[in-house]
Motif scaffolding. Structure first.
Motif, mmCIF file in Angstrom:
data_model
loop_
_atom_site.group_PDB
_atom_site.id
_atom_site.type_symbol
_atom_site.label_atom_id
_atom_site.label_comp_id
_atom_site.label_asym_id
_atom_site.label_seq_id
_atom_site.Cartn_x
_atom_site.Cartn_y
_atom_site.Cartn_z
ATOM 1 N N LEU A 3 -4.316 60.180 19.523
ATOM 2 C CA LEU A 3 -4.432 60.299 20.583
ATOM 3 C C LEU A 3 -3.751 59.345 21.575
ATOM 4 C CD1 LEU A 3 -8.154 61.350 21.011
ATOM 5 C CD2 LEU A 3 -6.487 62.636 21.453
ATOM 6 N N GLY A 4 -3.230 58.345 20.808
ATOM 7 C CA GLY A 4 -2.435 57.237 21.373
ATOM 8 C C GLY A 4 -1.006 57.872 21.610
ATOM 9 N N VAL A 5 -0.617 58.358 20.587
ATOM 10 C CA VAL A 5 0.721 58.975 20.623
ATOM 11 C C VAL A 5 0.955 60.064 21.796
ATOM 12 C CG1 VAL A 5 2.420 60.181 19.336
ATOM 13 C CG2 VAL A 5 1.256 58.243 18.209
ATOM 14 N N VAL A 6 -0.122 60.856 21.777
ATOM 15 C CA VAL A 6 -0.284 61.951 22.941
ATOM 16 C C VAL A 6 -0.031 61.234 24.160
ATOM 17 C CG1 VAL A 6 -1.645 63.681 23.785
ATOM 18 C CG2 VAL A 6 -1.686 63.471 21.268
ATOM 19 N N PRO A 18 -11.761 53.811 17.807
ATOM 20 C CA PRO A 18 -11.550 52.454 18.108
ATOM 21 C C PRO A 18 -10.194 51.907 18.790
ATOM 22 C CG PRO A 18 -11.598 52.921 15.814
ATOM 23 C CD PRO A 18 -11.421 54.181 16.363
ATOM 24 N N ARG A 19 -10.396 51.432 19.978
ATOM 25 C CA ARG A 19 -9.223 51.031 20.598
ATOM 26 C C ARG A 19 -8.958 49.635 20.444
ATOM 27 N NH1 ARG A 19 -9.542 54.928 25.988
ATOM 28 N NH2 ARG A 19 -8.072 53.093 26.418
ATOM 29 N N ILE A 55 -1.748 53.216 23.214
ATOM 30 C CA ILE A 55 -2.787 53.293 23.847
ATOM 31 C C ILE A 55 -3.187 54.638 24.071
ATOM 32 C CG2 ILE A 55 -4.240 51.986 25.378
ATOM 33 C CD1 ILE A 55 -3.124 49.716 25.070
ATOM 34 N N PRO A 56 -4.293 55.290 23.931
ATOM 35 C CA PRO A 56 -4.826 56.325 24.328
ATOM 36 C C PRO A 56 -5.277 56.554 25.718
ATOM 37 C CG PRO A 56 -6.413 55.558 22.920
ATOM 38 C CD PRO A 56 -5.320 54.321 23.042
ATOM 39 N N ASP A 57 -4.666 56.160 26.803
ATOM 40 C CA ASP A 57 -4.794 56.091 28.063
ATOM 41 C C ASP A 57 -3.404 56.236 28.760
ATOM 42 O OD1 ASP A 57 -5.169 55.742 30.733
ATOM 43 O OD2 ASP A 57 -6.669 54.145 30.432
ATOM 44 N N PRO A 58 -3.058 57.566 29.233
ATOM 45 C CA PRO A 58 -1.827 57.775 29.822
ATOM 46 C C PRO A 58 -1.417 56.940 31.268
ATOM 47 C CG PRO A 58 -3.264 59.839 30.182
ATOM 48 C CD PRO A 58 -3.995 58.957 29.272
ATOM 49 N N GLN A 59 -2.347 56.245 31.614
ATOM 50 C CA GLN A 59 -2.217 55.542 32.820
ATOM 51 C C GLN A 59 -1.777 54.008 32.187
ATOM 52 O OE1 GLN A 59 -5.836 56.548 35.085
ATOM 53 N NE2 GLN A 59 -4.622 57.751 36.347
ATOM 54 N N SER A 101 4.714 48.016 28.234
ATOM 55 C CA SER A 101 6.265 47.725 27.873
ATOM 56 C C SER A 101 6.247 47.100 26.321
ATOM 57 C CB SER A 101 6.723 46.492 28.894
ATOM 58 O OG SER A 101 6.209 45.472 28.628
ATOM 59 N N ARG A 102 7.100 48.034 25.715
ATOM 60 C CA ARG A 102 6.891 47.670 24.110
ATOM 61 C C ARG A 102 8.144 47.032 23.583
ATOM 62 N NH1 ARG A 102 4.726 52.887 22.342
ATOM 63 N NH2 ARG A 102 3.045 51.620 22.919
ATOM 64 N N ILE A 103 7.409 46.274 22.716
ATOM 65 C CA ILE A 103 8.641 45.504 22.100
ATOM 66 C C ILE A 103 9.079 46.325 20.822
ATOM 67 C CG2 ILE A 103 9.022 43.517 20.422
ATOM 68 C CD1 ILE A 103 6.266 42.317 21.837
ATOM 69 N N ILE A 104 10.381 46.711 20.742
ATOM 70 C CA ILE A 104 10.748 47.556 19.750
ATOM 71 C C ILE A 104 11.524 46.799 18.577
ATOM 72 C CG2 ILE A 104 12.122 49.548 19.175
ATOM 73 C CD1 ILE A 104 10.027 50.430 21.049
ATOM 74 N N LEU A 105 11.031 46.370 17.640
ATOM 75 C CA LEU A 105 11.555 45.628 16.598
ATOM 76 C C LEU A 105 12.647 46.269 16.040
ATOM 77 C CD1 LEU A 105 8.680 44.326 14.538
ATOM 78 C CD2 LEU A 105 9.831 42.890 16.125
ATOM 79 N N LYS A 106 13.776 45.617 15.814
ATOM 80 C CA LYS A 106 15.141 46.117 14.998
ATOM 81 C C LYS A 106 14.937 46.428 13.510
ATOM 82 C CE LYS A 106 17.033 41.950 15.809
ATOM 83 N NZ LYS A 106 17.532 40.874 16.331
#
Ligand SMILES: Nc1ncnc2c1ncn2[C@@H]1O[C@H](COP(=O)(O)OP(=O)(O)OP(=O)(O)O)[C@@H](O)[C@H]1O
Ligand SMILES: Nc1ncnc2c1ncn2[C@@H]1O[C@H](COP(=O)(O)OP(=O)(O)O)[C@@H](O)[C@H]1O
Ligand code: SF4
Ligand code: SF4
Ligand SMILES: [Mg+2]
Ligand SMILES: [Mg+2]
Lengths: 339, 391
Positions: free
Chosen positions: A220-223, A264-265, B326-330, B334-339
């Motif tokens: 669900l995180g990816v979604v 779990p989050r 994170i399962p929250d669209p809101q 800002s993500r750290i993209i490791l190379k």
């Protein structure tokens, strides 16, 4: 623009896909409906066995021998691809609609180099000569972030790491500029730091190339991160459908709610996780009535007798449940307790 | 000072796997799967061990339980040095000589006052063994450590249990549930065979299965139910320590939360101590009191759960946490993209093993290996610039 006013690119109508097995007829996908619009990302969410992969394999017409589409339409740009010949389907598959898988080795042939496989696809669909096709293959590998693409193009799949193989498969899928990319659990087997790279890559490529993506996952995180809209599946049926914020913030189906509360989050602490009792039944053993009725905390007699229809709540947002009002009241109670 | 009791103490644990090649199967290299890790686990707590695939989590767990032989290091359970218990007697003697006698002799050579030496030793086991060695010599120390070895091994096998990711491959398909769960009780003489069915029925109910299942075979269960059987088997001997290796990773979301809640309930009821190995940081965070983050065979950060999430010190921990969707669209992170990819443990990078991917690596990082240091009380990190990278 409201989604209802747009012309869908792909329209799945009452799709039923069954498998003949020794134990009986497995109704893996049992009457699902959804539209895919140009340039959007639609997530298909559900636990294992809910019919996500069968749904995508039906669209690609890549079902196993014992599987068949028993009913329904899959309209691609207005044409029903359930009915077209296999020869005609070959001009759609790969060129118009491409697919990537959880395990890249299901798409990559171990005995040919990465480059050879991409070049063949390009030559088949785009009528390019060998040299142009090779240049395009190298470009694609560069675009998906494979270092030293001139060298990698001549390597075999086993010479690449898991993350690089996933990138190579994406390059192959995108080689003919498809208008739809179906991604079935594309990052499930990857480490999170590599998953973050691949998700970022897919977003960038979509922005650049404009394809629509069907993103299948149980995460669900990816979604939440990837999609504009989502459909939630249980037992081969769609139980909820809507734009991503609505489905997450305002779920109207007990299964969707349960699924979201069970995880779990890292951004929240709870002492005891919500649980859905029991397990997903085998497809031959779903209860009568609502398929979720043997696990649902709101189930009553009506639920075990009659399966509710998927009905619209507001615009696109739809749910399949007799007791939406009760659920809404329960969620309100739980949320009040959290604050 | 806190008076928490240490149940498990792992000191400088190493596990190298030889890589062989050629006709004579000569050892051509070593996979340093676990390379010098140390940590303590307090009684009744859950220590999470987290990291990406291949970083050495399972190897560490299996070495601690002696399901594989460690290459080096010491493993204490309840204040006993158990390291030599599963060695051949020749190896054990050599271990005792190098780990204790030679070390004590060297100390004596520097400072002949035996009493002062004993007082200066930190580890109570070291103190005890130094006393014995100085008073009665090497033979007596061997006796102390290796005497009654069968009883010692049995005690260890009873107190330390494991739960695996794939309960199917770890449950004998030809055995019924009552045998699978009850077997250990018989080998350890903890119950008579007439009592087994009763005890197993109780255990099944404890883990949320019907006691009618005692005559069934593993294949007649779902994945979640098999995991419960695996837990019941681990519980049967009333162990102190349970190492759980990806025990919930293969389960569907709805079943996973059932098992996580069960593990938490059982921990309270039986005062269990867990080492919880998993790659899913959200799951590890939920269940653990302290967390060790591993990267390429090393522990890079070790602290309690809230410090790790609120105040991470190591750039890899920061990147790992930032990579989790994170399962929250809101919530737009800002993500750290490791190379790059995780390097192979066959050829780990020089200096800090994370330096080719680290967003803040400096010259020193490829030259000198940072040691795991206590940056704040109870908060350990292995980085030359701890706490400077926050994403
Ligand atoms: N028997 C073995 N022989 C050689 N190398 C091994 C052996 N077992 C493990 N390794 C190597 O040791 C390293 C650590 O492996 P380990 O299984 O401990 O990783 P892990 O952290 O548990 O990973 P995962 O998350 O994939 O379970 C890996 O590089 C692995 O390939
Ligand atoms: N070739 C097959 N033969 C019989 N049953 C199948 C076959 N493929 C899938 N199924 C069944 O169809 C259902 C849906 O499967 P699938 O779409 O793969 O689930 P998922 O949502 O995990 O992708 C499952 O019950 C599965 O066992
Ligand atoms: S119809 Fe009944 S059983 Fe089905 S989800 Fe709604 S409340 Fe639950
Ligand atoms: S020691 Fe250097 S390379 Fe390693 S984590 Fe710290 S800053 Fe990064
Ligand atoms: Mg699938
Ligand atoms: Mg492992």
């Amino acid at each position: 623009m409201a989604i209802e006013n747009k012309e869908p690119l792909l329209s799945v109508k009452n799709l039923k896909t069954y498998f003949k097995t020794e134990d009986g007829l497995v109704k893996a996908v049992n009457g699902i409906n959804f539209n895919l619009y140009p340039g959007e990302t639609l997530a298909i969410v559900g636990e294992s066995g809910s019919g996500k992969s069968v749904c995508s394999l039906s669209i690609m017409r890549l079902l196993d021998q014992n599987g068949f589409i028993s009913e329904g339409e899959i309209l691609y740009k207005g044409k029903d691809i359930v009915k077209i010949s296999e020869a005609e389907m070959r001009t759609v598959r790969g060129k118009e609609i491409a697919m990537i898988f959880q395990e890249p080795m299901t798409a990559l042939n171990p005995v040919y180099t990465i480059g050879f496989q991409i070049i063949e696809a390009i030559k088949l669909h785009l009528k390019m000569n060998e040299k142009d096709a090779k240049d395009r293959a190298v470009d694609l590998l560069r675009k998906v972030g494979i270092p030293e693409p001139e060298k990698r193009v001549d390597q075999y799949p086993h010479e690449l790491s898991g993350g690089m193989r996933q990138r190579a498969m994406i390059a192959m899928a995108l080689s003919c500029n498809p208008s739809i990319l179906i991604a079935d659990e594309p990052t499930t087997a990857l480490d999170v730091t590599i998953q973050a790279q691949i998700l970022e890559l897919m977003k960038e490529l979509q922005k650049e190339l404009g394809m629509a993506i069907i993103f299948i996952t149980h995460d669900l995180g990816v979604v939440a991160e990837m999609s504009d809209r989502a459909i939630v599946m249980y037992g081969g049926e769609v139980v909820e459908r809507g734009d991503i914020t609505t489905v997450f913030k305002n779920p109207m189906n007990p299964y969707t709610w349960g699924l979201m509360s069970s995880i779990p989050r890292i951004d929240k602490d709870v002492d005891v996780l919500w649980t859905i009792p029991g397990v997903v039944p085998s497809p031959l053993n779903f209860p009568k009535g609502c398929k979720f009725s043997n696990r649902c905390f709101l189930a009553d007699e009506k639920c075990s007798k009659e399966n509710p229809e998927l009905i619209s709540i507001e615009g696109e947002h739809s749910s399949r449940c007799w007791h939406i009002d009760k659920l809404v009241a329960e969620i309100k109670k739980v949320r009040a307790g959290e604050n | 000072m806190d008076e928490k009791k240490i149940l498990l103490n792992v000191e400088n644990l190493k596990k190298y796997f030889p890589v062989r090649a050629g006709v004579f199967k000569k050892v051509v290299a070593q996979v340093k799967a676990v390379d010098n890790i140390s940590f303590k686990v307090f009684e009744g707590e859950t220590l999470g061990l987290v990291g990406e695939s291949g970083c050495g989590k399972s190897t560490a767990g299996m070495s601690i339980l002696r399901l594989i032989d460690p290459t080096a290091g010491r493993i204490f359970l309840e204040g006993n040095d158990t390291t030599s218990w599963f060695m051949s007697s020749m190896k054990a003697k050599k271990y005792i000589k190098t780990t204790y006698c030679d070390r004590f002799d060297a100390l004596v050579a520097k400072n002949s006052n035996q009493e002062a030496i004993i007082n200066n030793l930190d580890n109570p086991v070291d103190k005890k063994y130094a006393q014995i060695y100085f008073k009665d010599g090497y033979a007596k120390l061997c006796d102390e450590i290796m005497g009654g070895i069968n009883a010692k091994r049995k005690w260890f096998r009873k107190e330390a249990q494991i739960i695996f990711q794939d309960p199917y491959s770890s449950l004998n398909p030809r055995m019924r549930v009552n045998t699978i769960v009850g077997e250990g009780l018989l080998t350890h003489n903890l119950a008579k065979s007439s009592e087994i069915n009763g005890i197993v029925s109780d255990l099944l109910e404890k883990v949320g299965l019907s006691k009618d299942y005692i005559y069934r075979y593993p294949h007649q269960f779902s994945g979640g139910q098999r995991q419960r059987i695996g837990i019941a088997r681990a519980l049967a001997l009333k162990p102190k320590l349970i190492v759980s290796d990806e025990a919930v990773s293969a389960l569907d979301v709805s079943v996973r939360s059932q098992i996580l809640n069960l593990l938490a309930d059982l921990q309270k009821e039986f005062k269990l101590t867990y080492v919880f190995i998993a790659h899913d940081l959200a799951v590890v965070k939920h269940i653990s009191s302290r967390i060790a983050v591993m990267y390429l065979g090393k522990i890079v950060e070790l602290t309690d759960r809230s410090s790790l999430f609120d105040d991470p010190m190591h750039p890899y921990s920061v990147s790992l946490m930032s990579a989790i969707p994170i399962p929250d669209p809101q919530v737009k992170k800002s993500r750290i993209i490791l190379k790059g990819d995780v390097p192979s443990p066959l050829r780990p990078p020089s200096g800090c093993r994370f330096h080719p991917r680290c967003p803040i690596a400096k010259d020193i990082c490829s030259k000198e290996e940072p040691m795991l240091m206590e940056i704040k009380p109870g908060h350990f990190s292995a980085c030359h610039f701890p706490g400077t990278f926050r994403g």
